[in-house]
Design an enzyme around this catalytic site. Structure first.
Site, PDB file in Angstrom:
ATOM      1  N   CYS A  46       0.653  -1.060  -0.016  1.00 27.99           N
ATOM      2  CA  CYS A  46       0.134  -0.196  -0.026  1.00 27.99           C
ATOM      3  C   CYS A  46       0.850   1.214   0.075  1.00 27.99           C
ATOM      4  O   CYS A  46       0.528   2.400  -0.733  1.00 27.99           O
ATOM      5  CB  CYS A  46      -0.780   0.107   1.202  1.00 27.99           C
ATOM      6  SG  CYS A  46      -1.449  -1.639   1.813  1.00 27.99           S
ATOM      7  N   CYS A 188      -5.246  -1.650  -1.384  1.00 26.91           N
ATOM      8  CA  CYS A 188      -6.215  -2.818  -1.821  1.00 26.91           C
ATOM      9  C   CYS A 188      -7.333  -2.309  -2.719  1.00 26.91           C
ATOM     10  O   CYS A 188      -7.940  -1.164  -2.878  1.00 26.91           O
ATOM     11  CB  CYS A 188      -6.743  -3.410  -0.585  1.00 26.91           C
ATOM     12  SG  CYS A 188      -5.682  -3.886   0.483  1.00 26.91           S
ATOM     13  N   GLU A 438     -10.236  -5.749  13.205  1.00 30.56           N
ATOM     14  CA  GLU A 438     -11.360  -5.953  12.037  1.00 30.56           C
ATOM     15  C   GLU A 438     -11.640  -7.497  12.031  1.00 30.56           C
ATOM     16  O   GLU A 438     -10.715  -8.330  12.701  1.00 30.56           O
ATOM     17  CB  GLU A 438     -10.861  -5.495  10.799  1.00 30.56           C
ATOM     18  CG  GLU A 438     -10.545  -4.051  10.535  1.00 30.56           C
ATOM     19  CD  GLU A 438     -10.108  -3.734   9.266  1.00 30.56           C
ATOM     20  OE1 GLU A 438      -9.668  -4.346   8.495  1.00 30.56           O
ATOM     21  OE2 GLU A 438     -10.173  -2.477   8.891  1.00 30.56           O
ATOM     22  N   SER A 464     -13.498  -5.071   7.955  1.00 30.41           N
ATOM     23  CA  SER A 464     -12.685  -4.426   7.151  1.00 30.41           C
ATOM     24  C   SER A 464     -13.372  -4.309   5.908  1.00 30.41           C
ATOM     25  O   SER A 464     -14.472  -4.461   5.889  1.00 30.41           O
ATOM     26  CB  SER A 464     -11.793  -5.787   6.416  1.00 30.41           C
ATOM     27  OG  SER A 464     -11.404  -5.457   5.227  1.00 30.41           O
TER      28      SER A 464
HETATM   29 FE1  FES Z   1      -3.176  -1.255   2.996  1.00 34.48          FE
HETATM   30 FE2  FES Z   1      -5.475  -2.568   2.249  1.00 34.48          FE
HETATM   31  S1  FES Z   1      -4.875  -0.697   1.641  1.00 34.48           S
HETATM   32  S2  FES Z   1      -3.908  -3.153   3.625  1.00 34.48           S
END
Ligand code: FES
Length: 549
Positions: A46, A188, A438, A464
């Protein structure tokens, strides 16, 4: 200029000597000093590329006669800490990131700040940190990752694990998904928390138009960084601070857009936290009022079929935002960092937004919203549910109770779960966890073992942005402070009604009182900084911030 406190000649000669050692030239001391808060780290895809973006921002800042100073914050990766004790540090990291930006900004006496975030917690962390500094500020999103082989992503891996344990896929298939789902850098790839919060930042007016819908490794993202660096000078010249931009209406705009797009429930907690830090009077009830009647118009993951990169390929969200302003669903008259209003930023955009991903608002994917805020005897302060609708809208069942995420996962993978079961995972709230983890692993496990549509999950923890199924999180008051969730026994009856927005434990008042009198709170042993969060975090219905006041 605030920065005169470290740059003025001659009385700040000692400070200037320190700055010369890091490359300052004579004329740098007369410029606005702009902090560039980078969340770069190679612990996670990320944020793996954010050092490159920070350099592009510095280039943009310096080219417009300001002086950029890059500094780092910490970050954690939800994708890596999910399903283990590391997740206890995730929400807390948001506050450490905001605190660190505030600390460096104040100690260095910077005049303006640009922060770059690329993961679930560092985006709200950057925004809250900039709000606490209250100087001219810009937020830059690190951008989305591309989907992996066969259109897979991080959520595919979590869900494949459940399929593997259920003997639906082989070990080799699982290994292949692990190897090829996440390739390159970026956040993500679905409408999960990072992409949802990025869109929120654009709707708040603190990011450049269309910058929330960009690929992480793209020329457009670099240009966005340079342009943002250039733009800070205008904000500095006009003293447009972040508190002049974010207000109650811009937060409401954000939450409406996120809800329409089927975004992450975590945005509610983060936007409430931003409101709290700005002393804006905004409650979960207000957000329920603003979002309750909205439809779901996007076919984005986790419930839908498309990735954010597909949305980029079909033109982003600017046309959609323009449409929402034109039909008065969001307020276009609010100031943004460009110095123009949201509406003015979009004046050259045509409004026909519809695509295979974003549907006609009058013919939506679902007439009601995926996200529903519920109140009832099980959660008098409110909780948040997310359902795609494929699972039904009312769930009635018998409970199966766990006092931690780990207990629930062991059970889900090893035992057969009956239809109409409501799994309760408690003592995972801000104080009880502590850390409000989460529950992506249990929610993915339920999908993997094939009971997604017949089992519901209720927790005082979070979900999440990648979770789907019939899930209810943020139950407040949490178990640790004696909320009704702590009184539930195995085989109690619970009803979750997302049409009328209530969640009730079906017990008489007399029985509830009896259980309350004999309650035994589970007190988990924790160490170090988790004690701080356990002591000072506030209720999830108010943003679960560390509140030192
Ligand atoms: Fe970093 Fe999903 S945006 S773990």
């Amino acid at each position: 200029m605030k920065s005169k406190l470290i740059t003025e000649w001659p009385n700040k000669a000692a400070n200037r000597a320190m700055l010369r050692a890091i490359g300052y030239k004579n004329n740098d001391f007369n410029k606005f000093q702009v902090g560039i808060a980078s969340t770069w780290s190679n612990i996670t895809p990320c944020n793996n590329h954010i050092n490159v973006l920070a350099k592009a921002v510095e280039y943009g800042v310096n080219s417009n006669l300001c002086k950029g100073i890059i500094f780092n914050t910490i970050t954690v990766s939800d994708g890596i800490s999910n399903g283990n004790l590391g997740m206890k540090y995730s929400l807390l990291s948001r506050d450490i990131i905001s605190n660190s930006i505030e600390v460096v900004g104040k100690a260095q006496n910077i005049d303006g700040i640009i922060s770059i975030g690329g993961c679930d917690k560092n985006i709200p962390g950057c925004i809250i940190g900039m709000c606490n500094l209250d100087i001219p500020s810009i937020f830059i999103y690190g951008g989305t990752i591309l989907p992996g082989k066969n259109r897979t992503d991080i959520v595919s891996v979590f869900e494949s694990l459940g399929k593997f344990y259920n003997k639906n896929i082989s070990e080799k298939q699982l290994l292949n998904i692990e190897k090829y789902s996440i390739i390159g850098s970026g956040s993500c790839s679905g409408m999960y928390t990072a992409n949802s919060m990025a869109i929120a930042s654009e709707c708040l007016g603190i990011s450049l138009p269309n910058s929330s819908i960009q690929n992480a490794q793209s020329v457009n993202k670099i240009i966005n960084c340079i342009n943002s660096g250039n733009l800070i000078k205008i904000l500095l010249n006009n003293n447009i601070t972040i508190r002049k931009i974010i207000n109650k209406e811009s937060i409401v705009n954000s939450i409406k857009v996120i809800s329409l797009l089927g975004g992450s429930t975590n945005c509610f907690i983060h936007l409430l936290a931003i409101a709290k830090c700005l002393k804006i009077n905004l409650s979960l009830k207000d957000l329920q009022f603003e979002t309750n009647n909205l439809p779901t118009i996007s076919d984005l993951k986790p419930s839908g079929n498309f990735f954010i990169s597909d949305l980029i390929n079909t033109g982003g969200i600017q046309k959609f935002l323009k449409f929402l302003i034109d039909i008065n669903l969001i307020n276009g008259d609010l100031l943004t960092i460009t110095g123009n209003t949201l509406k003015e930023n979009l004046k050259f955009i045509k409004i026909n937004y519809q695509s295979k991903i974003l549907k006609n608002i009058n013919n939506p994917i679902k007439k009601t919203n995926q996200i529903k805020i519920l109140f009832g005897n099980l959660s008098i302060n409110g909780c948040i549910s997310k359902i795609s609708g494929k699972e039904g809208e009312i769930f009635f069942g018998k409970t199966l109770v766990f006092n931690s995420e780990e207990e629930s996962i062991n059970y889900i993978y090893k035992k057969k779960i009956k239809n109409n079961t409501i799994i309760i995972i408690r003592y995972e709230g801000p104080k009880g966890g502590p850390g409000m983890r989460e529950m992506l692993t249990p929610s993915s496990a339920l999908i993997g073992v094939g009971v997604k549509n017949s089992v519901a999950l209720i927790t005082d923890g979070r979900f999440s942005g990648g979770s789907h199924g019939f899930v209810v999180g943020h139950v407040s008051p949490e178990a640790y402070v004696g909320g009704v969730i702590s009184l539930i026994n195995k085989n109690d009856l619970v009803v979750i009604d997302t049409i009328n927005n209530f969640i009730n434990l079906l017990l008489s008042k007399k029985e509830l009182k009896k259980r309350l009198n004999s309650i035994k709170i589970v007190n988990k042993i924790v160490f170090g900084i988790l004690n701080l969060y356990k002591k000072y975090s506030i209720c999830s219905s108010k943003g679960a911030l560390l509140d030192y006041e």
